[in-house]
Design a protein around this motif. Structure first.
Motif, PDB file in Angstrom:
ATOM      1  N   GLY A  49      12.046 -23.239  77.781  1.00 30.59           N
ATOM      2  CA  GLY A  49      12.492 -22.181  78.673  1.00 30.59           C
ATOM      3  C   GLY A  49      12.144 -22.521  80.101  1.00 30.59           C
ATOM      4  N   SER A  50      12.886 -21.966  81.056  1.00 30.25           N
ATOM      5  CA  SER A  50      12.608 -22.195  82.470  1.00 30.25           C
ATOM      6  C   SER A  50      12.361 -20.856  83.163  1.00 30.25           C
ATOM      7  N   TRP A  51      11.629 -20.910  84.284  1.00 31.05           N
ATOM      8  CA  TRP A  51      11.257 -19.682  84.988  1.00 31.05           C
ATOM      9  C   TRP A  51      11.136 -19.941  86.481  1.00 31.05           C
ATOM     10  N   GLU A  52      11.245 -18.857  87.235  1.00 33.07           N
ATOM     11  CA  GLU A  52      10.973 -18.865  88.675  1.00 33.07           C
ATOM     12  C   GLU A  52      10.044 -17.689  88.968  1.00 33.07           C
ATOM     13  N   TRP A  53       9.103 -17.911  89.866  1.00 33.36           N
ATOM     14  CA  TRP A  53       8.090 -16.901  90.175  1.00 33.36           C
ATOM     15  C   TRP A  53       8.048 -16.663  91.672  1.00 33.36           C
ATOM     16  N   ASP A  54       8.343 -15.433  92.107  1.00 35.44           N
ATOM     17  CA  ASP A  54       8.186 -15.037  93.506  1.00 35.44           C
ATOM     18  C   ASP A  54       6.731 -14.656  93.704  1.00 35.44           C
ATOM     19  N   ILE A  55       5.983 -15.508  94.391  1.00 36.38           N
ATOM     20  CA  ILE A  55       4.536 -15.321  94.477  1.00 36.38           C
ATOM     21  C   ILE A  55       4.188 -14.042  95.230  1.00 36.38           C
ATOM     22  N   ALA A  56       4.966 -13.681  96.251  1.00 33.20           N
ATOM     23  CA  ALA A  56       4.653 -12.492  97.055  1.00 33.20           C
ATOM     24  C   ALA A  56       4.819 -11.209  96.258  1.00 33.20           C
ATOM     25  N   THR A  57       5.886 -11.111  95.476  1.00 33.21           N
ATOM     26  CA  THR A  57       6.172  -9.874  94.747  1.00 33.21           C
ATOM     27  C   THR A  57       5.693  -9.908  93.301  1.00 33.21           C
ATOM     28  N   GLY A  58       5.464 -11.089  92.775  1.00 31.22           N
ATOM     29  CA  GLY A  58       5.076 -11.205  91.375  1.00 31.22           C
ATOM     30  C   GLY A  58       6.244 -11.201  90.411  1.00 31.22           C
ATOM     31  N   ALA A  59       7.472 -10.999  90.920  1.00 37.70           N
ATOM     32  CA  ALA A  59       8.650 -10.961  90.050  1.00 37.70           C
ATOM     33  C   ALA A  59       8.962 -12.361  89.518  1.00 37.70           C
ATOM     34  N   GLU A  60       9.487 -12.398  88.308  1.00 36.40           N
ATOM     35  CA  GLU A  60       9.868 -13.666  87.692  1.00 36.40           C
ATOM     36  C   GLU A  60      11.295 -13.580  87.169  1.00 36.40           C
ATOM     37  N   ILE A  61      11.946 -14.735  87.135  1.00 35.49           N
ATOM     38  CA  ILE A  61      13.270 -14.867  86.538  1.00 35.49           C
ATOM     39  C   ILE A  61      13.125 -15.826  85.361  1.00 35.49           C
ATOM     40  N   TRP A  62      13.545 -15.379  84.186  1.00 34.51           N
ATOM     41  CA  TRP A  62      13.417 -16.183  82.976  1.00 34.51           C
ATOM     42  C   TRP A  62      14.793 -16.587  82.466  1.00 34.51           C
ATOM     43  N   SER A  63      14.860 -17.801  81.910  1.00 36.41           N
ATOM     44  CA  SER A  63      16.067 -18.206  81.194  1.00 36.41           C
ATOM     45  C   SER A  63      16.086 -17.519  79.836  1.00 36.41           C
ATOM     46  N   ASP A  64      17.250 -17.577  79.173  1.00 33.99           N
ATOM     47  CA  ASP A  64      17.369 -16.929  77.863  1.00 33.99           C
ATOM     48  C   ASP A  64      16.356 -17.485  76.879  1.00 33.99           C
ATOM     49  N   GLN A  71      13.473 -18.807  77.531  1.00 34.79           N
ATOM     50  CA  GLN A  71      12.134 -18.338  77.900  1.00 34.79           C
ATOM     51  C   GLN A  71      11.862 -16.977  77.257  1.00 34.79           C
ATOM     52  N   PHE A  72      12.868 -16.093  77.310  1.00 31.19           N
ATOM     53  CA  PHE A  72      12.706 -14.794  76.648  1.00 31.19           C
ATOM     54  C   PHE A  72      12.428 -14.994  75.157  1.00 31.19           C
ATOM     55  N   ARG A  73      13.226 -15.872  74.522  1.00 30.20           N
ATOM     56  CA  ARG A  73      13.092 -16.056  73.066  1.00 30.20           C
ATOM     57  C   ARG A  73      11.724 -16.640  72.712  1.00 30.20           C
ATOM     58  N   ILE A  74      11.244 -17.591  73.525  1.00 39.16           N
ATOM     59  CA  ILE A  74       9.943 -18.196  73.248  1.00 39.16           C
ATOM     60  C   ILE A  74       8.847 -17.140  73.254  1.00 39.16           C
ATOM     61  N   PHE A  75       8.972 -16.182  74.195  1.00 47.18           N
ATOM     62  CA  PHE A  75       7.942 -15.149  74.312  1.00 47.18           C
ATOM     63  C   PHE A  75       8.211 -13.951  73.398  1.00 47.18           C
ATOM     64  N   GLY A  76       9.261 -14.069  72.549  1.00 50.34           N
ATOM     65  CA  GLY A  76       9.498 -13.044  71.533  1.00 50.34           C
ATOM     66  C   GLY A  76      10.333 -11.871  71.979  1.00 50.34           C
ATOM     67  N   TYR A  77      11.168 -12.038  73.033  1.00 47.45           N
ATOM     68  CA  TYR A  77      12.021 -10.960  73.522  1.00 47.45           C
ATOM     69  C   TYR A  77      13.491 -11.360  73.424  1.00 47.45           C
ATOM     70  N   GLU A  78      14.344 -10.357  73.292  1.00 50.71           N
ATOM     71  CA  GLU A  78      15.768 -10.596  73.431  1.00 50.71           C
ATOM     72  C   GLU A  78      16.053 -10.901  74.896  1.00 50.71           C
ATOM     73  N   PRO A  79      16.946 -11.868  75.200  1.00 53.79           N
ATOM     74  CA  PRO A  79      17.244 -12.202  76.597  1.00 53.79           C
ATOM     75  C   PRO A  79      17.643 -10.968  77.395  1.00 53.79           C
ATOM     76  N   GLY A  80      16.969 -10.775  78.541  1.00 48.69           N
ATOM     77  CA  GLY A  80      17.271  -9.660  79.421  1.00 48.69           C
ATOM     78  C   GLY A  80      16.704  -8.324  78.974  1.00 48.69           C
ATOM     79  N   ARG A  81      15.946  -8.302  77.874  1.00 48.28           N
ATOM     80  CA  ARG A  81      15.441  -7.019  77.335  1.00 48.28           C
ATOM     81  C   ARG A  81      14.407  -6.398  78.264  1.00 48.28           C
ATOM     82  N   ILE A  82      13.622  -7.220  78.954  1.00 46.16           N
ATOM     83  CA  ILE A  82      12.604  -6.716  79.865  1.00 46.16           C
ATOM     84  C   ILE A  82      12.798  -7.347  81.232  1.00 46.16           C
ATOM     85  N   THR A  83      12.108  -6.802  82.222  1.00 48.01           N
ATOM     86  CA  THR A  83      12.077  -7.403  83.564  1.00 48.01           C
ATOM     87  C   THR A  83      10.736  -8.108  83.702  1.00 48.01           C
ATOM     88  N   PRO A  84      10.714  -9.431  83.586  1.00 49.61           N
ATOM     89  CA  PRO A  84       9.432 -10.141  83.535  1.00 49.61           C
ATOM     90  C   PRO A  84       8.757 -10.221  84.904  1.00 49.61           C
TER      91      PRO A  84
END
Length: 493
Positions: A254-269, A271-284
């Motif tokens: 999986g791939s990810w991007e992390w906005d250090i200032a806000t803490g928001a992350e963008i996950w690939s599909d 990445q969601f599956r690896i962490f046990g979530y359906e893609p887009g199910r949560i806002t990481p």
């Protein structure tokens, strides 16, 4: 005539009426007998005033006649005064209308100047612009609109808009887009067009219906721009993203991007599956990642992250994560920090690879190696590999023991083995690698070094690994060459 205050003016009385207001003798009129205009200069005795009333019913003033002597007006004089009042109103209305006309003409001239500037901008603009009548035919088109579709304006004026689209897109525009246009009065979107040469383009259109009352030639306004490059790039990006998603799913990366200032992350599909979530199910967020790390590994992982933020280098760390289902997975985390021109960290990118199965296989391999080592030690068996092109021998611990070497003094070459052969067994034991086809077994003795008892060994030579040379020309033949061998040695003493 001097202007007078409204409370003593005769006209203040006259303006409230709609016909002549006459005072024959002000000195005898109770309303004006003590009026300063009567008892002092100008000593008014006679007053006749005609109110000036506009066609709209507004009283704007009076036309009056005064005298220092009492008087009586004849019927003709009163009619004349009325006519003069009406003429004054007429002249005032004419003057007002003239000013309004002049103002309107000035506004129209200004609007015309602006329209000329707008028309010039449209004619030379970088976006397409056109008018259509209610039949859907072009009544005006600027050069850019025509050029987008590969035409000149005069080639499309009077033609239907359907000329610029395939039948499939004509049907889609009529059924899907025009219904919205008619309902709300405007529509914006991307359509696939057809050029004069038959090529395919993508155009972004903005359609606006004219409001009542409208010029029949300008029932519909259309602006457009060529977005073929943008749409094509987007399609390619989507194709690449689909391929990337598929590759990530196959590799469990999986791939990810992390906005250090806000803490928001963008996950690939994945990445969601690896962490046990359906893609887009949560806002990481970074906290989502932190909470997923196994408590026993969390400090070690974030120490690596903090060092990457501080010391300008990427990080790589293996750890365990806990899925929402409580399932534990092994992952390999990699990340790189991106910085602004001043060197401050802005965001980070990286990957997370699920290595759970790999860890299982590694454990199975380690168990197999331990069992093999135990079997080899128990049976006095040594295992070896020989790489011909490098003249390199790789021995296990048992081989060192059988031939009297240690890892520190082992030369690691073919000669290290040949030097240990008993002189009487050298000829049958040695065999050029090019003749070692298949598997062969020979019995030979060795001479220990340093001197010690001679041992009788059983040698098994496994078949050499073979590879093909590439053909450099049409007349070259493929050739086989041996590049390695494997085998075992058994102590038969």
């Amino acid at each position: 005539m001097h202007r007078n205050l409204r409370d003593i003016a005769f006209c203040a009385h006259a303006i409230h009426g709609r016909d002549l207001f006459i005072v024959p003798d002000a000195a005898q009129d109770k309303r004006f007998a003590d009026n300063p205009l009567v008892v002092t200069d100008p000593n008014i005795r006679f007053y006749a005033g005609m109110p000036l009333v506009t066609p709209a019913g507004h009283a704007v003033g009076t036309l009056c006649v005064i005298d220092r002597k009492p008087r009586q007006l004849t019927a003709d004089q009163m009619n004349a005064l009325r006519m003069l009042g009406h003429q004054v109103v007429g002249r005032l209305e004419l003057k007002r209308r003239q000013r309004e006309l002049e103002h309107s003409l000035a506004e129209r001239e200004e609007a015309n100047r602006k329209n000329v500037a707008i028309i010039r901008a449209i004619e030379r603009g970088l976006e397409g612009f056109a008018f259509l009548d209610k039949d859907g035919c072009f009544t005006y088109m600027n050069p850019m609109h025509a050029a987008i579709y590969g035409y000149k304006p005069d080639e499309l004026i009077g033609q239907s808009w359907k000329t610029l689209y395939t039948p499939e897109w004509v049907s889609r525009i009529e059924h899907d887009y025009f219904s919205i246009l008619v309902k709300v009065g405007h529509w914006t979107g991307v359509v696939q067009g057809l050029t004069q040469s038959g090529g395919q383009i993508y155009a972004e259109l903005s359609l606006v219906l004219a409001k009542q009352p409208y010029d029949p030639a300008r029932w519909l306004t259309c602006t457009c721009r060529d977005v073929t490059e943008r749409v094509t790039s987007q399609q390619q990006l989507e194709t690449h993203q689909a391929s990337l998603d598929q590759a990530q799913a196959l590799a469990h990366v999986g791939s990810w991007e992390w906005d250090i200032a806000t803490g928001a992350e963008i996950w690939s599909d994945e990445q969601f599956r690896i962490f046990g979530y359906e893609p887009g199910r949560i806002t990481p967020t970074i906290e989502t990642f932190r909470e997923a790390i196994h408590p026993d590994d969390r400090a070690r992982v974030f120490k690596a992250v903090e060092e990457a933020l501080e010391h300008h280098h990427p990080y790589e760390v293996t750890c365990r994560i806990v899925r929402p289902s409580k399932e534990i997975r092994d992952v390999l985390c990699r990340g790189t920090v991106m910085r602004d021109p001043e060197g401050r960290p802005r965001h980070a990118v990286g990957t997370v690879q699920d290595i759970t199965e790999q860890k299982v296989y590694e454990q199975i391999l380690r168990d197999s190696i331990r069992r093999l080592d135990l079997a080899a030690q128990s049976g006095g068996i040594g295992v070896w590999d020989y790489y011909i092109s490098e003249n390199k021998l790789v021995w296990d611990k048992q081989m060192y023991a059988l031939y009297g070497y240690t890892p520190e003094n082992f030369p690691g070459a073919y000669e290290a083995w040949a030097d240990r052969l008993h002189p009487e067994d050298r000829a049958p034991a040695e065999c050029p690698p090019s003749r070692a086809r298949g598997t062969r077994s020979i019995r030979h003795g060795i001479s220990s070094s340093p001197p010690g008892p001679e041992r009788s060994l059983y040698q098994g030579l496994c078949s050499g690994h073979q590879g093909r040379t590439g053909a450099s020309g049409p007349n070259d033949r493929h050739q086989l060459r041996h590049y390695g061998a494997q085998g075992i040695r058994t102590d038969l003493a």
